[in-house]
Design a protein around this motif. Structure first.
Motif, short mmCIF file in Angstrom:
data_model
loop_
_atom_site.label_atom_id
_atom_site.label_comp_id
_atom_site.label_asym_id
_atom_site.label_seq_id
_atom_site.Cartn_x
_atom_site.Cartn_y
_atom_site.Cartn_z
N LEU A 10 -6.23 -5.42 -2.33
CA LEU A 10 -6.59 -4.22 -1.82
C LEU A 10 -7.63 -4.34 -0.39
CD1 LEU A 10 -6.38 -0.90 -1.39
CD2 LEU A 10 -8.41 -1.00 -2.86
N LEU A 45 -6.53 -3.54 3.40
CA LEU A 45 -7.60 -2.75 4.25
C LEU A 45 -8.17 -3.28 5.63
CD1 LEU A 45 -9.30 -0.67 1.57
CD2 LEU A 45 -7.23 -0.09 2.84
N LEU A 49 -1.69 6.03 2.59
CA LEU A 49 -2.14 5.21 1.86
C LEU A 49 -1.93 5.38 0.09
CD1 LEU A 49 -4.99 3.74 3.26
CD2 LEU A 49 -2.81 2.92 3.73
N THR A 71 -13.08 3.07 -2.41
CA THR A 71 -13.07 1.80 -1.52
C THR A 71 -12.33 2.27 -0.07
OG1 THR A 71 -12.80 0.42 -3.50
CG2 THR A 71 -12.07 -0.64 -1.27
N ILE A 72 -11.25 2.69 -0.03
CA ILE A 72 -10.77 3.24 1.08
C ILE A 72 -11.58 3.93 1.90
CG2 ILE A 72 -8.72 4.34 2.40
CD1 ILE A 72 -6.94 3.68 -0.26
N LEU A 102 0.82 -1.19 -0.14
CA LEU A 102 -0.03 0.13 0.01
C LEU A 102 0.68 1.28 -0.13
CD1 LEU A 102 -2.70 -0.93 2.56
CD2 LEU A 102 -2.65 -1.54 0.24
N ARG A 132 -14.32 1.47 3.46
CA ARG A 132 -13.73 0.69 4.40
C ARG A 132 -13.27 1.42 5.53
NH1 ARG A 132 -12.25 -4.59 3.10
NH2 ARG A 132 -12.10 -4.50 5.22
N LEU A 133 -12.67 2.50 5.64
CA LEU A 133 -12.08 3.20 6.87
C LEU A 133 -12.58 4.40 7.31
CD1 LEU A 133 -8.25 2.69 5.59
CD2 LEU A 133 -9.68 0.97 7.13
#
Length: 431
Positions: free
Chosen positions: A417, A421, A406, A339-340, A52, A343-344
């Motif tokens: 990925l 994550l 990231l 996506t990041i 990453l 998820r986060l």
């Protein structure tokens, strides 16, 4: 997964300690890269490390991308070096044509090629000073621009970059930037620009400034995205006062933020653009691209270098740019960023130590704080270390060392990925 340490890794680490200067550190000293797959590095024991970090934003098209490998192979079979200042060659010209076409603005441009981001930034400053006849350069809090003497003067962070390496080059002045998480409540981007301009007007004077140099999104400083309107207001002030506006797009350029260049997001047209990192698929190459009148103001022989625009690096760059177009990697960056965030982002509400998940495209920062909102570098270090033990490469950054960045390859497979994550989210929860 847990990445094992081995006798082979230990032996290599011992050789490294005996041969390499102590000032050159490695984040994962027991894991020597021997191969790669999309989004993955492989070490001496065959362990797969989810990447990453992309070599700090370099392997955008992947490590050993087939088109890049083939282009370099063909060029190496023809000739590996013919200093452009002695014998020109088409690859150098073709890369400059691509840079002139891709960088923001439809005006007439010229480019020159170098080896590293620091070289590009330093030459951009040289060009601005020569063209304007002015000495002063303005930079910003939290800036990072390189490790040469001049670029260390431009860089804000002391440890590990500047400590005991001075004295540094003069006529460099620092202004407050736009840092939405830490700025006073209600401070807009134009307000932050007015604050910076007032500072520079009072302490330097617009007529003494050759250039204002800024990263459109700050990299090592903490992946800080300025508030909307900050960059356009600065660029307008520079244009009104004959100051060259230099965009350091070394880390933000070449599809990283969901556009070819980060300046594109707010329609900012720099006078000069410094590029490197993702430009050549892992080979050392950098460029300065800018208004033809500025670039051509320098006397013949005033720009160059023995290896600048090396034929192998130029071949790699052309294949890299072709790959970015063919695989629509600017769009891939946006998908990765979404996506990041999905998820986060929710972890901010669950864990007070995670103050913010911010960024553009596949350039995302996670800032960690203590109960009082002060930077918490120890939390960032613990989270990163837990990821490393689980075989996921993440990088820390920030003036206070409290940000995890990231910056994955833009060709990282969705399942790779996702796994990376998951490990990072578990690390945040546990730390």
């Amino acid at each position: 997964m847990t990445v094992p340490t081995s006798s082979t890794g230990a032996a290599l680490a011992a050789r490294r300690a005996a041969a390499v200067a102590a000032g050159v550190t490695s984040l994962l000293p027991g894991h020597f890269a021997t191969g790669a797959e999309p989004g993955v590095l492989i070490d001496q024991d065959g362990a797969r490390l989810i990447d990453l970090g992309a070599g700090i934003g370099v392997t955008t098209v992947g490590n050993a991308a087939p088109a890049v490998v083939e282009a370099v192979r063909r060029q190496a079979a023809e000739f590996t070096h013919a200093c452009f200042m002695i014998n020109p060659y088409e690859g150098y010209v073709a890369v400059c044509e691509q840079l002139n076409a891709l960088t923001p603005g439809a005006h007439e441009k010229r480019s020159a090629l170098f080896n590293s981001g620091a070289e590009a930034v330093e030459n951009a400053v040289k060009i601005a000073r020569h063209a304007t006849g002015r000495p002063a350069v303005a930079v910003f809090d939290h800036a990072y621009h390189g490790r040469t003497n001049l670029t260390l003067a431009l860089t804000a962070k002391n440890m590990p970059y500047k400590h005991r390496f001075g004295p540094f080059a003069g006529e460099v002045y620092r202004a407050p930037t736009s840092y939405p998480l830490r700025d006073p409540a209600g401070l807009t981007g134009p307000d932050a620009a007015r604050r910076a301009i007032a500072h520079l007007d009072a302490q330097v004077g617009a007529t003494n400034l050759a250039a204002v140099l800024i990263e459109p999104i700050q990299g090592e400083g903490g992946y800080i995205v300025p508030a909307p309107g900050f960059l356009p207001a600065l660029a307008d002030w520079c244009r009104a006062n004959g100051i060259a506006f230099i965009a350091d797009e070394v880390q933000t350029g070449f599809c990283r933020t969901g556009s070819w260049f980060a300046c594109d997001h707010e329609g900012v047209t720099p006078d000069l653009v410094a590029t490197a990192k993702g430009i050549a698929g892992g080979l050392p190459l950098a460029g300065v691209t800018g208004r033809a009148d500025l670039m051509d103001a320098v006397h013949p022989g005033g720009l160059g270098g023995t290896f600048g625009g090396n034929p192998l690096a130029c071949a790699a760059a052309l294949a890299t740019i072709d790959t970015m177009r063919a695989e629509r990697l600017a769009e891939a960056a946006d998908r990765i960023g979404a996506t990041i965030a999905a998820r986060l982002g929710p972890l901010v509400a669950e864990h007070p130590a995670l103050a913010e998940v911010r960024g553009r495209g596949a350039m995302v920062g996670l800032e960690f704080v203590g109960p009082d909102g002060a930077p918490a570098p120890e939390v960032a270090r613990r989270v990163a270390a837990r990821c490393h033990r689980a075989g996921v490469i993440v990088l820390t950054c920030g003036t206070y060392g409290n940000v995890i960045r990231l910056v994955p390859p833009l060709v990282i497979p969705a399942d790779v990925l996702d796994e990376g994550l998951r490990v990072l989210a578990d690390a945040i929860r546990s730390c």
